[in-house]
Enzyme design. Structure first.
Site, PDB file in Angstrom:
ATOM      1  N   LYS A 248       0.838  -1.204   0.000  1.00  0.00           N
ATOM      2  CA  LYS A 248       0.000   0.000   0.000  1.00  0.00           C
ATOM      3  C   LYS A 248       0.875   1.257   0.000  1.00  0.00           C
ATOM      4  O   LYS A 248       2.079   1.182   0.278  1.00  0.00           O
ATOM      5  CB  LYS A 248      -0.915  -0.021   1.230  1.00  0.00           C
TER       6      LYS A 248
ATOM      7  N   TYR B 129      16.879  28.989  10.918  1.00  0.00           N
ATOM      8  CA  TYR B 129      15.615  29.561  11.387  1.00  0.00           C
ATOM      9  C   TYR B 129      15.502  29.450  12.898  1.00  0.00           C
ATOM     10  O   TYR B 129      15.857  28.422  13.484  1.00  0.00           O
ATOM     11  CB  TYR B 129      14.438  28.805  10.772  1.00  0.00           C
TER      12      TYR B 129
HETATM   13  C1  LIG Z   1      -0.427  -1.700   6.909  1.00  0.00           C
HETATM   14  C2  LIG Z   1      -0.997  -2.985   7.329  1.00  0.00           C
HETATM   15  C3  LIG Z   1      -0.183  -4.133   7.413  1.00  0.00           C
HETATM   16  C4  LIG Z   1       1.321  -4.068   7.303  1.00  0.00           C
HETATM   17  O1  LIG Z   1       1.832  -3.509   8.506  1.00  0.00           O
HETATM   18  P1  LIG Z   1       3.391  -3.400   8.793  1.00  0.00           P
HETATM   19  O2  LIG Z   1       3.474  -2.885  10.210  1.00  0.00           O
HETATM   20  O3  LIG Z   1       3.928  -2.390   7.831  1.00  0.00           O
HETATM   21  O4  LIG Z   1       3.996  -4.724   8.604  1.00  0.00           O
HETATM   22  C5  LIG Z   1      -0.800  -5.342   7.644  1.00  0.00           C
HETATM   23  N1  LIG Z   1      -2.138  -5.421   7.834  1.00  0.00           N
HETATM   24  C6  LIG Z   1      -2.941  -4.333   7.817  1.00  0.00           C
HETATM   25  C7  LIG Z   1      -4.395  -4.493   8.064  1.00  0.00           C
HETATM   26  C8  LIG Z   1      -2.393  -3.086   7.575  1.00  0.00           C
HETATM   27  O5  LIG Z   1      -3.189  -2.002   7.575  1.00  0.00           O
END
Ligand SMILES: *Cc1c(COP(=O)(O)O)cnc(C)c1O
Length: 387
Positions: free
Chosen positions: A55, A276
């Site tokens: 994702k 800054y």
């Molecule tokens: C993002 C996500 C994962 C992966 O999580 P990581 O901590 O990056 O391994 C797995 N399952 C669900 C439902 C997620 O939203």
């Protein structure tokens, strides 16, 4: 009006990069290491299937590059979040099993089915709507998310128990999953509570239907023990180099390396402040290097006066605030030959102490946030696997 011929003394004409990508800061991504991290996770998962979560454009590293490499390594199951991500993933992986964590976009049900994307449903409404479609066009494969303690997406356990085989007529339930709230805190009692709640529920679901595959663990959950593996594990961040086994040395290989170019070296002798907010004071003679990386590139502004840049293995502390495009580092006392303008320095990764996990901890966040926060400006350079 005709343009005057270009003066050859100017050299070749400059190339405008698409989308303002700049070679003065770069993100080096080792695809081979993503593949070897997947293999290692698959080994740890034993008989469970090791899927890959890609994702958010593979956590900012480029799904179109990352996913085919994982598929070549042997990964057959992928998770995207949004429909748009799933559609893009289908373009690069014609055969893979692709789940959509966000479930069904009702207006786009036909598109989802046509692209053979498997929505992870999380409400009775979604189940009913898709089952009705399935009864018309043929059984539709789906996943089901059950909430055992996140209060985010999913059916309540009781709600899931009330789903009958008849409700599912028109659907093929391929996966039942839940998600751990505290997977990255191995000692947290909530992990075993969720695992138990999930395990107790599973045999009672959908009497009369074939048993779907089951999944609970993301990256960190894999290392809580085999009783957390069920049939499938779903790592994301560990594939991209974060340590999924907290309290142990990181068994994952480093994947992402963020570098900036030294633009200027300043020798100063009068007392003054840097950056800054005038948050850093130089009292005596000092040498400051200005580096072309800032928070717009994904280097956390929270690392103002806390981070480091590495000239090879030589470490220079960030002094003053990290600004949008630049950071200033103190190179006083370093051999002058090592810090000439034009040199690339490591600010995340690169085998230095500025490992992804450490940067995240220093910034008060998680490695997921650092990776997905990497800007679009750094040029992405891919190593390994068919390049
Ligand atoms: C993002 C996500 C994962 C992966 O999580 P990581 O901590 O990056 O391994 C797995 N399952 C669900 C439902 C997620 O939203």
């Amino acid at each position: 009006m005709a343009r005057a011929p270009r003066n050859p003394a100017l050299g070749p004409p400059p190339q405008a990069a698409a989308g303002f990508v700049s070679g003065d800061c770069r993100l080096i991504i080792d695809l081979g290491k993503i593949a070897s991290n997947w293999r290692r996770l698959q080994k740890t998962a034993g008989r469970a299937v090791c899927a890959a979560v890609v994702k958010a454009d593979a956590y900012g590293l480029g799904m179109a590059k990352v996913a085919p490499v994982l598929a070549d390594a042997g990964c057959t199951v992928f998770f995207a979040a949004h429909l748009a991500e799933g559609l893009a993933l289908r373009q690069v992986l014609p055969k893979a099993e692709i789940y959509l964590l966000h479930g069904l976009t009702p207006a786009a049900a036909a598109q989802t089915v046509e692209a053979r994307l498997i929505p992870v449903l999380h409400s009775r409404g979604d189940i009913d709507a898709l089952a009705a479609l399935g009864r018309r066009i043929g059984r539709i494969p789906v996943g089901l998310q059950i909430d055992t303690g996140m209060t985010r997406l999913g059916l309540e356990p009781d709600e899931a128990l009330s789903v009958t085989a008849r409700d599912c007529d028109g659907l093929e339930i391929k996966l039942v999953m839940s998600h751990l709230a505290c997977g990255d805190e191995p000692q947290h009692a909530k992990n075993s509570d969720q695992r138990r709640a999930f395990a107790v529920l599973l045999p009672k679901l959908f009497p009369g239907l074939p048993r779907p595959r089951t999944s609970l663990a993301a990256s960190h959950g894999i290392f809580l023990g085999p009783e957390y593996h069920f049939d499938m594990v779903r790592p994301g961040v560990a594939l991209y180099g974060a340590n999924p086994h907290l309290g142990h040395p990181n068994a994952m290989e480093e994947v992402a390396r963020l570098q900036g170019k030294v633009l200027q070296i300043r020798d100063v002798d009068t007392p003054r402040t840097v950056g800054y907010g005038a948050t850093h004071r130089l009292n005596g003679p000092a040498r400051i290097a200005t580096v072309s990386i800032g928070y717009a590139d994904g280097y956390p502004r929270a690392l103002s006066n806390r981070g480091f840049a590495y000239f090879g293995q030589m470490r220079a502390p960030v002094v003053g605030r990290v600004s949008m495009d630049l950071m200033t580092v103190d190179v006083t006392g370093m051999p002058a030959a090592a810090i000439v303008p034009g040199t690339f320095v490591d600010v995340i990764g690169g085998g230095t102490d500025a490992a992804l996990d450490r940067i995240a901890a220093l910034a008060g966040t998680v490695p997921h946030d650092i990776l997905t926060g990497l800007g679009r400006r750094p040029e992405r350079i891919y190593l390994g696997c068919g390049e």
